[in-house]
Write a protein that holds these residues in place. Structure first.
Motif, PDB file in Angstrom:
ATOM      1  N   HIS A   1      41.828  24.054  31.350  1.00  0.00           N
ATOM      2  CA  HIS A   1      41.686  22.863  31.946  1.00  0.00           C
ATOM      3  C   HIS A   1      42.619  21.514  31.598  1.00  0.00           C
ATOM      4  CE1 HIS A   1      38.310  25.332  32.719  1.00  0.00           C
ATOM      5  NE2 HIS A   1      37.915  25.748  31.252  1.00  0.00           N
ATOM      6  N   ASN A   2      42.469  21.163  32.484  1.00  0.00           N
ATOM      7  CA  ASN A   2      43.941  19.928  32.689  1.00  0.00           C
ATOM      8  C   ASN A   2      42.735  18.846  33.885  1.00  0.00           C
ATOM      9  OD1 ASN A   2      45.281  18.210  32.866  1.00  0.00           O
ATOM     10  ND2 ASN A   2      47.189  19.326  33.896  1.00  0.00           N
ATOM     11  N   PHE A   3      42.218  17.582  32.996  1.00  0.00           N
ATOM     12  CA  PHE A   3      41.376  16.982  33.708  1.00  0.00           C
ATOM     13  C   PHE A   3      42.335  15.304  33.353  1.00  0.00           C
ATOM     14  CE2 PHE A   3      37.747  19.676  31.885  1.00  0.00           C
ATOM     15  CZ  PHE A   3      37.873  20.065  32.916  1.00  0.00           C
ATOM     16  N   LYS A   4      42.375  15.416  34.576  1.00  0.00           N
ATOM     17  CA  LYS A   4      43.125  13.823  35.263  1.00  0.00           C
ATOM     18  C   LYS A   4      42.404  12.948  36.010  1.00  0.00           C
ATOM     19  CE  LYS A   4      47.623  11.992  36.678  1.00  0.00           C
ATOM     20  NZ  LYS A   4      48.937  12.470  37.521  1.00  0.00           N
ATOM     21  N   ASP A   5      42.444  11.952  35.865  1.00  0.00           N
ATOM     22  CA  ASP A   5      41.330  10.456  36.056  1.00  0.00           C
ATOM     23  C   ASP A   5      40.219  11.241  35.940  1.00  0.00           C
ATOM     24  OD1 ASP A   5      43.100   8.566  34.969  1.00  0.00           O
ATOM     25  OD2 ASP A   5      43.530   9.362  37.796  1.00  0.00           O
ATOM     26  N   THR A   6      39.488  12.414  35.481  1.00  0.00           N
ATOM     27  CA  THR A   6      37.699  12.834  35.749  1.00  0.00           C
ATOM     28  C   THR A   6      36.872  11.853  35.166  1.00  0.00           C
ATOM     29  OG1 THR A   6      39.081  14.458  35.598  1.00  0.00           O
ATOM     30  CG2 THR A   6      37.382  15.006  35.385  1.00  0.00           C
ATOM     31  N   GLN A   7      35.949  11.931  35.825  1.00  0.00           N
ATOM     32  CA  GLN A   7      34.912  11.038  34.775  1.00  0.00           C
ATOM     33  C   GLN A   7      34.334  11.885  33.916  1.00  0.00           C
ATOM     34  OE1 GLN A   7      31.366  10.727  37.534  1.00  0.00           O
ATOM     35  NE2 GLN A   7      32.433   9.288  38.920  1.00  0.00           N
TER      36      GLN A   7
ATOM     37  N   THR B   1      41.345  11.478  31.158  1.00  0.00           N
ATOM     38  CA  THR B   1      42.414  12.486  30.966  1.00  0.00           C
ATOM     39  C   THR B   1      42.441  13.097  29.794  1.00  0.00           C
ATOM     40  OG1 THR B   1      43.950  10.705  32.223  1.00  0.00           O
ATOM     41  CG2 THR B   1      45.058  12.488  31.316  1.00  0.00           C
ATOM     42  N   ILE B   2      42.094  14.603  29.827  1.00  0.00           N
ATOM     43  CA  ILE B   2      42.275  15.667  28.586  1.00  0.00           C
ATOM     44  C   ILE B   2      42.620  16.625  29.530  1.00  0.00           C
ATOM     45  CG2 ILE B   2      40.070  16.206  28.573  1.00  0.00           C
ATOM     46  CD1 ILE B   2      39.818  15.931  25.937  1.00  0.00           C
ATOM     47  N   ASP B   3      43.968  17.372  28.332  1.00  0.00           N
ATOM     48  CA  ASP B   3      43.887  18.725  28.103  1.00  0.00           C
ATOM     49  C   ASP B   3      43.361  19.842  27.361  1.00  0.00           C
ATOM     50  OD1 ASP B   3      46.008  20.459  29.826  1.00  0.00           O
ATOM     51  OD2 ASP B   3      46.443  20.817  27.745  1.00  0.00           O
ATOM     52  N   ILE B   4      42.294  20.766  27.914  1.00  0.00           N
ATOM     53  CA  ILE B   4      41.663  21.542  26.899  1.00  0.00           C
ATOM     54  C   ILE B   4      42.888  23.365  27.666  1.00  0.00           C
ATOM     55  CG2 ILE B   4      39.811  23.154  25.952  1.00  0.00           C
ATOM     56  CD1 ILE B   4      38.385  19.922  27.780  1.00  0.00           C
ATOM     57  N   SER B   5      43.219  23.409  25.909  1.00  0.00           N
ATOM     58  CA  SER B   5      43.816  24.390  25.786  1.00  0.00           C
ATOM     59  C   SER B   5      43.467  25.744  25.399  1.00  0.00           C
ATOM     60  CB  SER B   5      44.838  24.565  24.940  1.00  0.00           C
ATOM     61  OG  SER B   5      44.393  24.774  24.108  1.00  0.00           O
ATOM     62  N   PRO B   6      43.213  27.201  25.684  1.00  0.00           N
ATOM     63  CA  PRO B   6      42.638  28.294  25.576  1.00  0.00           C
ATOM     64  C   PRO B   6      41.694  28.578  24.007  1.00  0.00           C
ATOM     65  CG  PRO B   6      43.980  28.722  26.673  1.00  0.00           C
ATOM     66  CD  PRO B   6      44.039  27.504  26.568  1.00  0.00           C
TER      67      PRO B   6
END
Length: 306
Positions: A235-241, A270-275
């Motif tokens: 999951h790659n969230f960019k400027d997400t609430q 902004t956060i990147d979540i890896s498996p």
């Protein structure tokens, strides 16, 4: 041998009285199948029931040690009567649907059913499903937790999911169910879904959901599609609430998030979540990014100011 004989006597007695527990039923069924498979009878479809019982009785006799008549005769009474009842029930026993369980703990899992349908099961969840679908429906049970269903279309066999008092019925579509002892929620991603309870029935289309509360189904709108992607590995969230990110985590890990009244849930991050990241690692990263405290306690995350 004496112990085996005593156990069989007790089981047959309880069988005839209709008092067998589930474990006792499975034990008696295993014994019946063994005797039936060792019998010379090849088919039950055209044989007299008494003939079948005689074959089974012969197998039982071969496994019971001879004892004095005063002890042996009462035992015959139980087993002989059971043989007749069992003979009638053999077709049912041999064709009864067999089930398996998919149970998760701290991570998600998935399974593809014999019909081609795919199910993604969230953490801390339990699914009961048949090894093979029989009859004119495809029915299984989500006992607890969260699951996303991608149902293979088959107009002749409706796909039915039981969750508490709720029945979700589709022909071929995708949807999400989250259920616990106190609450069940069904959200539709694609297609049309019918959800019914003892009190009412509701049809849902994409981005609609129903929540079962106070013994009533209530329809609501859905303003995010995170429920249809929580099972993805990356999951790659960019400027997400922030509340959109935690909503996905709630589906994925079957947990609840509770915010302190002074926290801005709509702040963008902004956060990147890896498996391979664990829930604790993800919460630590969120804490570092937002300068908030994320405290996990018994499937609930409390979000407070630092």
């Amino acid at each position: 041998m004496k112990k085996r004989k005593h156990i069989l006597k007790v089981l047959t007695d309880r069988f005839l009285k209709g008092e067998l527990s589930q474990q006792e039923d499975e034990l008696l069924e295993a014994f019946i199948k063994k005797e039936y498979q060792q019998s010379t009878v090849q088919s039950t479809s055209h044989l007299d029931k008494i003939q079948i019982s005689n074959h089974i009785w012969s197998g039982i006799q071969a496994n019971i040690q001879k004892t004095p008549k005063v002890i042996y005769m009462p035992y015959i009474k139980y087993v002989a009567a059971a043989c007749i009842v069992i003979a009638i029930a053999i077709p049912f026993l041999l064709n009864r649907t067999q089930y398996e369980y998919l149970v998760t703990q701290n991570s998600i899992d998935s399974i593809q059913l014999p019909d081609g349908s795919k199910i993604y099961l969230g953490a801390n969840s339990s699914l009961k499903y048949p090894i093979n679908f029989k009859g004119d429906t495809r029915k299984l049970t989500l006992e607890c937790g969260n699951a996303f269903f991608k149902v293979f279309p088959d107009k002749t066999k409706p796909f039915i999911v039981i969750s508490n008092d709720i029945e979700t019925k589709v022909l071929g579509t995708s949807f999400n169910i989250n259920t616990s002892k106190s609450r069940t929620e069904v959200v539709v991603a694609t297609g049309k879904v019918n959800v019914s309870s003892p009190s009412n029935s509701i049809d849902l289309i994409p981005l609609e959901k129903t929540v079962y509360k106070n013994h009533q189904l209530v329809k609501e709108k859905v303003f995010t599609n995170e429920f249809s992607s929580w099972f993805k590995g990356h999951h790659n969230f960019k400027d997400t609430q922030l509340n959109k990110v935690t909503e996905l985590l709630a589906y994925k890990y079957n947990i609840d998030f509770s915010y302190d009244g002074n926290i801005e849930e709509t702040q963008k991050i902004t956060i990147d979540i890896s498996p391979n990241e664990s829930l604790s690692q993800i919460l630590e990263n969120l804490s570092f990014i937002t300068h908030l405290n994320f405290t996990l306690h018994d499937k609930k995350v409390i979000v407070t100011n630092s």
